[in-house]
Every structure is written in C-alpha cells, then in structure tokens.
Motif scaffolding. Structure first.
Motif, PDB file in Angstrom:
ATOM      1  N   GLY A  43      43.301  31.540 -32.982  1.00  0.00           N
ATOM      2  CA  GLY A  43      44.182  30.775 -32.122  1.00  0.00           C
ATOM      3  C   GLY A  43      43.774  30.735 -30.662  1.00  0.00           C
ATOM      4  O   GLY A  43      44.488  30.179 -29.829  1.00  0.00           O
ATOM      5  N   GLU A  44      42.620  31.299 -30.331  1.00  0.00           N
ATOM      6  CA  GLU A  44      42.172  31.379 -28.944  1.00  0.00           C
ATOM      7  C   GLU A  44      41.330  30.152 -28.579  1.00  0.00           C
ATOM      8  O   GLU A  44      40.630  29.590 -29.411  1.00  0.00           O
ATOM      9  N   LEU A  45      41.404  29.740 -27.317  1.00  0.00           N
ATOM     10  CA  LEU A  45      40.522  28.701 -26.797  1.00  0.00           C
ATOM     11  C   LEU A  45      39.527  29.374 -25.867  1.00  0.00           C
ATOM     12  O   LEU A  45      39.910  29.931 -24.837  1.00  0.00           O
ATOM     13  N   VAL A  46      38.256  29.340 -26.272  1.00  0.00           N
ATOM     14  CA  VAL A  46      37.193  29.972 -25.505  1.00  0.00           C
ATOM     15  C   VAL A  46      36.250  28.896 -24.985  1.00  0.00           C
ATOM     16  O   VAL A  46      35.824  28.013 -25.729  1.00  0.00           O
ATOM     17  N   CYS A  47      35.951  28.965 -23.695  1.00  0.00           N
ATOM     18  CA  CYS A  47      35.018  28.026 -23.082  1.00  0.00           C
ATOM     19  C   CYS A  47      33.662  28.687 -22.883  1.00  0.00           C
ATOM     20  O   CYS A  47      33.586  29.819 -22.389  1.00  0.00           O
ATOM     21  N   LEU A  48      32.608  27.969 -23.267  1.00  0.00           N
ATOM     22  CA  LEU A  48      31.231  28.384 -23.000  1.00  0.00           C
ATOM     23  C   LEU A  48      30.728  27.542 -21.838  1.00  0.00           C
ATOM     24  O   LEU A  48      30.743  26.310 -21.900  1.00  0.00           O
ATOM     25  N   VAL A  49      30.284  28.203 -20.770  1.00  0.00           N
ATOM     26  CA  VAL A  49      29.903  27.473 -19.569  1.00  0.00           C
ATOM     27  C   VAL A  49      28.637  28.080 -18.990  1.00  0.00           C
ATOM     28  O   VAL A  49      28.351  29.271 -19.188  1.00  0.00           O
ATOM     29  N   GLY A  50      27.880  27.266 -18.283  1.00  0.00           N
ATOM     30  CA  GLY A  50      26.651  27.743 -17.674  1.00  0.00           C
ATOM     31  C   GLY A  50      25.780  26.567 -17.276  1.00  0.00           C
ATOM     32  O   GLY A  50      26.098  25.413 -17.580  1.00  0.00           O
ATOM     33  N   PRO A  51      24.666  26.837 -16.590  1.00  0.00           N
ATOM     34  CA  PRO A  51      23.783  25.748 -16.157  1.00  0.00           C
ATOM     35  C   PRO A  51      23.064  25.106 -17.338  1.00  0.00           C
ATOM     36  O   PRO A  51      23.087  25.636 -18.458  1.00  0.00           O
TER      37      PRO A  51
END
Length: 335
Positions: A43-51
């Motif tokens: 049920g979690e919303l995880v964001c993957l971010v980076g250049p």
C-alpha cells in the motif's frame, strides 16, 4: 539481506516488493544498477528519483522483467518473480509510462477493456469495468468512451493510461515519469487526483521521476539514486529534507530543501494558537488541520494576513501565525 526471510503471499507484515542484491550490468560492461536492496511496503507509494542515467527506470523495468537483472532476487508478495513467466507477470502488474502507450486505432473504452479481455472476461463485464475505471479517474465514459486517443488532451490521455493500468485490479502499479509530458498546472492537478485515488485504492505504487519536488510531494518514501546505479538514500520525504545522507543527496535536494520541507510538514495542534481576542469573522480564510505548512503559508500570503484559521472538521481549533510555522519547522528537524 537474507532473501529466505520473505513472508507468505498476502502476509501484511511482509514487504509487497523486495529487491535483494539486484544489479544490472550490460554486455559492454556498463553498470546500470549496483547491488540494490530495497523494500516497499504493502500500500506504499515509493518514488525513485535521481539524475539521468542513474538506474531508476532500469530498476522499475526489472520489477516487471522488461529488463532482466544480472544479479539478485526480486520478490512480489513473497514470490520470486524471476522464476515466473514474464508475460503472465506483466499482466498482473499495472504499468503507466510518460507516452501513455494507448492503441491509437482503438476508442478509449476499448483501450481500457484490453487487459480484462486478455484474462477471459466477457465483453459486457470488461466494458462495465472500463466505464467504472474511467469514472474513477474523472472521465465520463458517455463523453469520452467513444473518442480516440488523439481527440483527448495530454492530461486526459494520461488518466486513460492510469485507468487501463488498473483494469486487471493489480496489487502493484509501476509508473515511469507518468506526469512528465503535461504542462505544470495539469501536472499538479493530476498528482493531487492520483494521490486521492491511491488513498482510496491502497495499491502498492513505484513511481519514477526526475523531479525532486514531485518525489517529496507524492512519495511515502523516496529512493535517491546516484549515477552508476547506487542507492544514495532511502527515506521519508521529511527525513530526506532534514537529514541528507551525504553531499550528493544534499546537492540533489538543493539549497531550497528548507522550503521543500514546508510541503511535507503537517500542521500540529501544538503549533496552533487559541482564538483569544480573534473572531472567526476577522479571518479571511481557513484551512483544515490536515493541511501542510506550505498550504497554510500560501493562504496567508494570498490574503495578506498574519494568521489563518484552522478547522478540524466543522470545529475551529485556533489560528496559525508565522511564528507557529517557524515552531513547526523547528520541531520537524528534531524528529
């Protein structure tokens, strides 16, 4: 990490997605992802971010095996997906991309019906589900169902993409830059609408973005990747902004991290002052107790007032002043 410790499928205490020692090295020796350990709760919303080139999209595509990992183990709901048929795996995972990927020759309802039909649903049941999902994402099926994708705006096409990804009722939804192709105003509206939808549906979502503001605004947790596929930090937005793990994360988050913290810091009754000497009529605007400091400060600036009223449901609980905003920010650093 010991991969044998996975819970049984459906065990709410076990991560919905677990990556253990996952890496991807291409034939020319390029390392896209390094020995990645990552757990994503149900049920979690995880964001993957980076250049660019940091491995975030590669990681997303390894979860549904559009890209095969070189090393490691990937589990969804306690099952090692590397041993499953990749086509069957993808049918059970919602996937939304920036370009939406709708079939241009099919009308909108037919686009959303695609996956239920693949699972053997009758046309009538698939059509009923498609209409329900279009309504869920804010598109009236009577108005939009018989249109073709080119007859919709970019934001409307993106909503259809989300509806189609949800058509098989997948437990996991993967999203690769889903709001990147629309203008900033539409993007914020889509982000808000998706967050409301996510709260209602409780899907486990992994969302790739290049935008740190989008990541801290939407993510329950945020994974920041460095070039070379290294996971630099995995934390809640509040932790990330208050305590960057290293210089790379601090630079990526930027000098505005103090301002960004406003967007993830909720109001707290401890920082709200009583209405003594102030009547509700003296207040230009009110906000709800579940608002963020950013929303509170924006309301003060818009109305050119030094305070804003705060409500908990129908009940007024007090006022928030700039001094209260400052106290709340200081308290967030101490957590």
């Amino acid at each position: 990490m010991d991969a044998t410790r996975s819970g049984a499928p459906g065990d709410d205490s076990a991560p919905m997605i677990r990556l253990s020692g996952v890496g991807k090295t291409y034939d020319d020796g390029t390392v896209a992802v390094q020995e990645l350990d990552l757990e994503i709760r149900r049920g979690e919303l995880v964001c993957l971010v980076g250049p660019s080139g940091c491995g975030k999209s590669t990681t997303l595509k390894m979860i549904n095996r559009l890209i095969e990992p070189t090393t490691g183990r990937i589990e969804i709901d306690g099952k090692d997906v590397t041993g499953e048929d990749p086509v069957q795996l993808r049918r059970g995972i919602g996937y939304v991309i920036q370009q939406v990927g709708l079939f241009p020759h099919q009308k909108i309802t037919a686009n959303v019906m695609t996956v239920p039909l693949l699972y053997g649903e009758s046309k009538s049941v698939a059509r009923e589900r498609a209409h329900h999902l279009l309504e869920l994402v804010g598109l009236d099926p009577a108005t939009y169902g018989d249109r073709y994708p080119h007859q919709l705006s970019g934001g409307q096409r993106q909503r259809v993409g989300v509806a189609r990804a949800l058509a098989a009722d997948p437990p996991v939804l993967l999203m690769d830059e889903p709001f990147g192709a629309v203008d900033p105003v539409v993007r914020v509206r889509l982000q808000d609408e998706f967050l409301h939808l996510q709260r209602d549906l409780g899907k486990t979502v992994v969302l790739v973005t290049h935008d740190i503001d989008e990541a801290v605004r939407m993510g329950d947790r945020v994974a920041i990747f460095a070039v070379g596929g290294r996971l630099a930090q995995y934390a809640t937005p509040m932790e990330l902004l208050a305590r960057p793990a290293d210089d790379f994360v601090a630079d990526f988050v930027g000098s505005e991290h103090g301002l960004r913290r406003l967007s993830v810091t909720p109001l707290d009754v401890a920082h709200i002052e009583p209405l003594d000497g102030v009547s509700v009529g003296d207040l230009a605007s009110t906000i709800d107790l579940d608002s963020t400091l950013e929303q509170a400060l924006a309301t003060m600036l818009r109305d050119d007032r030094m305070m804003v009223g705060v409500k908990d449901g129908p009940r007024f609980v007090g006022v928030l002043t700039p001094n209260g905003v400052h106290r709340a920010l200081r308290a967030s650093l101490e957590r």
